[in-house]
Design a protein around this motif. Structure first.
Motif, PDB file in Angstrom:
ATOM      1  N   ASN A 120      -6.784   3.861  -1.477  1.00 39.50           N
ATOM      2  CA  ASN A 120      -6.231   4.269  -2.771  1.00 39.50           C
ATOM      3  C   ASN A 120      -5.945   5.770  -2.857  1.00 39.50           C
ATOM      4  OD1 ASN A 120      -6.426   1.600  -3.880  1.00 39.50           O
ATOM      5  ND2 ASN A 120      -8.631   1.923  -4.095  1.00 39.50           N
ATOM      6  N   SER A 121      -6.348   6.520  -1.832  1.00 37.46           N
ATOM      7  CA  SER A 121      -6.116   7.965  -1.851  1.00 37.46           C
ATOM      8  C   SER A 121      -4.705   8.276  -1.362  1.00 37.46           C
ATOM      9  CB  SER A 121      -7.143   8.691  -0.984  1.00 37.46           C
ATOM     10  OG  SER A 121      -7.056   8.249   0.358  1.00 37.46           O
ATOM     11  N   SER A 130       0.858  -1.181   0.000  1.00 38.90           N
ATOM     12  CA  SER A 130       0.000   0.000   0.000  1.00 38.90           C
ATOM     13  C   SER A 130       0.893   1.231   0.000  1.00 38.90           C
ATOM     14  CB  SER A 130      -0.883   0.007   1.249  1.00 38.90           C
ATOM     15  OG  SER A 130      -1.682  -1.161   1.308  1.00 38.90           O
ATOM     16  N   ASP A 184      -9.915   5.805   2.489  1.00 38.40           N
ATOM     17  CA  ASP A 184      -9.801   5.217   1.164  1.00 38.40           C
ATOM     18  C   ASP A 184      -8.343   4.803   0.967  1.00 38.40           C
ATOM     19  OD1 ASP A 184      -9.712   4.498  -1.465  1.00 38.40           O
ATOM     20  OD2 ASP A 184     -10.584   6.356  -2.244  1.00 38.40           O
TER      21      ASP A 184
END
Length: 568
Positions: free
Chosen positions: A389-390, A343, A387
């Motif tokens: 993905n942010s 991540s 989130d």
């Protein structure tokens, strides 16, 4: 692996749950030896990581001294915990259902399960024949014959389209070969099996075969892995709760409680051992993938500027710990995740992996993960579901522009009382499986060798070479014969040993057979009381691994066994 599974049941390490009713897939019970083995693994972890930790010293590789403490959180927590953590929305596997046998399989397991399935191996052996150049060619006539044979296709793969309608099913492959959309060179086993599982290719396209019966599988769809329950008298959506899928969240939501109620300061590790539950679609490989399991987990809270160094410390320390308790061979590896696996908020993740014997050659299964999680978890429980993905991390919004799942609103930041700096701690998470660890130790311990019997003749023996610290039984005591006062002396010694650690007393059968029974149980030391004991108060101690036998003073036995077990 089959020998190990048989030994585990025969000697009382592991049993299938509810076995007398046919068993319950994905659930296992630990027998008398197994429960001691697993307890020893957990107790060694807790002592080494928590209770015996020296919080005044700087350990090798650590940026500074640190403190450790523990928690024991409930299995059922507020449902909002799982919504904010992401488990409610994202904790799912892709599932496929067989249209014939109705069994569920995980989409990412289908290929491996099919490769290992008895029916697929039988099909390949009958229908793929070697050519002079060393390659294999597919024989369609043999395939039809295999499908029609009662002891082959009809028995092994009753759901396979080829078995249900051989000629029609085979015609789709023949047609594609004739129009050259498929060539003999491209006819690999997986492609052929897809054709064999397809009854109406013009309507459905090629189908994926079921690993269990050969039937065709549905398209993959999401399957939530959390077990649902209800807290209260009525079963409704308002009182729906979940059995926790991990122990970590209980630590995160109690972070402020621990800091406020104790004198620990960041950097600090909060540890927990406890049950977790995941509704695995296809539990398999003995206890490796179960629906009920125990985790040994640490959430280590530190200053953001030191988090990368703490990650390296915990990665190396946890690898060393597994080696110290018996996984010191080449079957254990430390694998750092590639950058594309991480991540964006994490600076590193590593898995400690073990080459379990049920895996193909060269493959490893995860034993423990060490993850740098940044401030993702504490912020999520403060602000709402983030989130992932942010970048930078932002709260995930719904269609109404409001947080998709609201956080607690509580302040989970930390103030350093020396510098007066306030910050959200970063987290390093070493998360190990107690059941997987126990399984790895069982696999590593299993050996077959030869040892002389009572008459000096070499005999094959099964021996479980557990590290003495985690062996279920530390010592066994035998009187050589059941007379002349030997049983009384042996029983007194057994009672003295039993006050310190698990011990076993055995006076039945020849001494050689008693040794073999303890070798299978993994007992590292056997002490025999014989005729000489009555004369000079000495006994024989036999080492399980070296078979060395030494004479010890009777009064020194307890201290010597304790020294060998603890290594101190």
């Amino acid at each position: 692996m089959e020998k190990l599974v048989s030994l585990c049941r025969r000697r009382g390490f592991l049993f299938q749950s509810s076995e007398i009713y046919g068993g319950l897939n994905g659930f296992w019970d630990y027998g008398p030896l197994g429960v001691e083995l697993k307890r020893n693994v957990k107790e060694a972890w807790w002592r080494d990581m928590v209770s015996a930790h020296d919080d005044l010293a700087t350990l090798p590789g650590a940026p500074s001294p640190y403190e450790m403490t523990g928690l024991d959180c409930t299995i059922i927590m507020h449902p909002q915990v799982w919504k904010v953590s992401g488990h409610f929305d994202l904790f799912a596997d892709k599932m496929q259902t067989c249209r014939q046998c109705k069994k569920l399989v995980r989409a990412d397991h289908v290929a491996d399960m099919t490769r290992d399935a008895e029916w697929a191996q039988s099909f390949a052996a009958c229908c793929f024949v070697p050519k002079p150049d060393g390659t294999m060619s597919f024989n369609s006539a043999e395939a039809i014959s295999w499908a029609k044979t009662r002891k082959l296709g009809r028995k092994l793969a009753p759901g396979l389209a080829l078995v249900r309608d051989p000629e029609v099913t085979m015609s789709w492959l023949a047609e594609d070969i004739e129009n050259e959309s498929v060539t003999p060179a491209t006819l690999t086993l997986p492609l052929v099996l897809s054709y064999m599982a397809t009854a109406q290719k013009n309507e459905t396209g090629l189908q994926t075969p079921c690993p269990h019966c050969g039937g065709d599988l549905t398209e993959p769809r999401d399957f939530n892995l959390m077990f649902e329950s209800h807290a209260g008298a009525l079963q409704s959506d308002e009182n729906k709760v979940f059995l926790r899928p991990e122990t970590a969240q209980g630590i995160f939501v109690n972070f402020k409680n621990v800091i406020d109620s104790s004198r620990v300061k960041v950097p600090v590790g909060i540890a927990q051992i406890g049950k977790s539950f995941r509704n695995e679609i296809t539990p398999r490989n003995f206890t490796f993938r179960s629906r009920e399991f125990e985790q040994m987990e640490i959430e280590f809270f530190c200053h953001p500027s030191q988090s990368a160094d703490w990650y390296k410390f915990w990665r190396d320390r946890r690898m060393k710990w597994w080696q110290e308790i018996g996984l010191a061979g080449e079957r254990l590896i430390l694998r750092d995740h590639h950058a594309d696996e991480l991540s964006h908020y994490s600076t590193g993740t590593a898995d400690i992996e073990y080459a379990f014997p049920f895996l193909p050659e060269g493959e490893y299964g995860e034993l423990e993960g060490i993850a740098h999680r940044g401030d993702f978890d504490l912020r999520s429980h403060m602000e709402g579901k983030l989130d992932p993905n942010s970048c930078p991390l932002e709260v995930q919004k719904g269609e109404d522009g409001k947080p998709l799942h609201k956080g607690s609103g509580r302040d989970l930041t930390y103030r350093d009382d020396i510098t007066n700096e306030r910050f959200t701690p970063h987290v390093i998470e070493p998360s190990a499986g107690a059941d997987r660890g126990t399984l790895a130790l069982l696999c590593e311990a299993y050996h077959e060798d030869t040892a002389p019997d009572d008459k000096g003749k070499e005999q094959t023996r099964v021996v479980m070479k557990f590290h003495p610290r985690i062996a279920p039984i530390k010592a066994a005591v035998f009187p050589l014969v059941k007379k002349d006062g030997m049983p009384e002396v042996a029983q007194d010694l057994y009672r003295a040993l039993k006050k310190k650690f698990p011990a076993f007393y055995d006076e039945k059968g020849a001494v050689g057979r008693r040794y073999r029974r303890q070798d299978e149980a993994g007992t590292p030391y056997c002490i025999t009381v014989d005729g000489q004991t009555l004369q000079d108060q000495t006994v024989t101690m036999r080492d399980r691994d070296t078979l060395e036998q030494v004479r010890l003073k009777l009064d020194d036995v307890v201290a010597e066994v304790e020294r060998r077990v603890t290594g101190e």
